[in-house]
Design a protein around this motif. Structure first.
Motif, short mmCIF file in Angstrom:
data_model
loop_
_atom_site.label_atom_id
_atom_site.label_comp_id
_atom_site.label_asym_id
_atom_site.label_seq_id
_atom_site.Cartn_x
_atom_site.Cartn_y
_atom_site.Cartn_z
N CYS A 66 -7.84 -3.53 3.05
CA CYS A 66 -7.02 -2.36 3.39
C CYS A 66 -5.86 -2.75 4.31
O CYS A 66 -4.72 -2.35 4.08
N ASN A 67 -6.16 -3.53 5.32
CA ASN A 67 -5.11 -3.96 6.26
C ASN A 67 -4.05 -4.81 5.57
O ASN A 67 -2.86 -4.66 5.84
N ALA A 68 -4.46 -5.70 4.70
CA ALA A 68 -3.51 -6.56 3.98
C ALA A 68 -2.59 -5.71 3.10
O ALA A 68 -1.38 -5.92 3.07
N LEU A 69 -3.17 -4.75 2.39
CA LEU A 69 -2.37 -3.89 1.52
C LEU A 69 -1.43 -3.00 2.33
O LEU A 69 -0.27 -2.80 1.95
N CYS A 70 -1.91 -2.48 3.45
CA CYS A 70 -1.05 -1.66 4.33
C CYS A 70 0.16 -2.46 4.80
O CYS A 70 1.28 -1.96 4.79
N SER A 71 -0.08 -3.68 5.20
CA SER A 71 0.98 -4.53 5.70
C SER A 71 2.02 -4.85 4.63
O SER A 71 3.23 -4.69 4.84
N VAL A 72 1.55 -5.27 3.48
CA VAL A 72 2.45 -5.71 2.41
C VAL A 72 3.18 -4.53 1.77
O VAL A 72 4.37 -4.61 1.48
N LEU A 73 2.47 -3.44 1.57
CA LEU A 73 3.07 -2.28 0.91
C LEU A 73 3.77 -1.34 1.89
O LEU A 73 4.36 -0.34 1.47
N GLU A 74 3.67 -1.66 3.19
CA GLU A 74 4.29 -0.86 4.24
C GLU A 74 3.83 0.60 4.16
O GLU A 74 4.64 1.54 4.11
N ILE A 75 2.52 0.76 4.14
CA ILE A 75 1.89 2.07 4.07
C ILE A 75 0.98 2.23 5.28
O ILE A 75 0.27 1.29 5.65
N GLU A 76 0.97 3.42 5.88
CA GLU A 76 0.06 3.68 6.99
C GLU A 76 -1.37 3.74 6.47
O GLU A 76 -1.61 4.19 5.35
N ARG A 77 -2.30 3.29 7.29
CA ARG A 77 -3.70 3.23 6.87
C ARG A 77 -4.23 4.60 6.48
O ARG A 77 -4.97 4.74 5.51
N GLN A 78 -3.86 5.64 7.21
CA GLN A 78 -4.34 6.99 6.89
C GLN A 78 -3.94 7.42 5.48
O GLN A 78 -4.67 8.11 4.80
#
Length: 99
Positions: free
Chosen positions: A47-59
């Motif tokens: 989840c953290n990796a995808l949030c970082s790369v896709l520039e999406i907030e975790r929520q």
């Protein structure tokens, strides 16, 4: 952890990336990206990796808790429990009538 699969897929497609490209950029395996997009399952690190790369907030990336807790499995379990309870009560009532 339940991840919002359509959000991941939409963000990936918006960037014009294949699943393999997302895997490469995020440091995840292709299989992990496929599992997230198809089943919505992944670890906190995924989840953290995808949030970082896709520039999406975790929520935004996490699926709502109510969708997982009250999904089709919950309804099926509720129906089965209701049927078993109804059968039990019917059996007790029939036994009492026959006595």
């Amino acid at each position: 952890m339940i991840i919002n699969a359509p959000t991941v897929k939409d963000a990936r497609i918006a960037r014009g990336w294949t699943q393999q490209q997302l895997a490469d950029v995020s440091g995840l395996s292709l299989r992990t990206v496929q599992r997230v997009e198809n089943q919505g399952q992944g670890s906190l690190e995924t989840c953290n990796a995808l949030c970082s790369v896709l520039e999406i907030e975790r929520q935004r990336l996490l699926a709502p808790a109510t969708a997982t807790a009250r999904g089709p499995r919950y309804r099926l379990a509720l129906i089965i429990c209701s049927a078993v309870l109804t059968g039990f009560v019917g059996g007790v009532a029939a036994t009492l009538v026959l006595l």
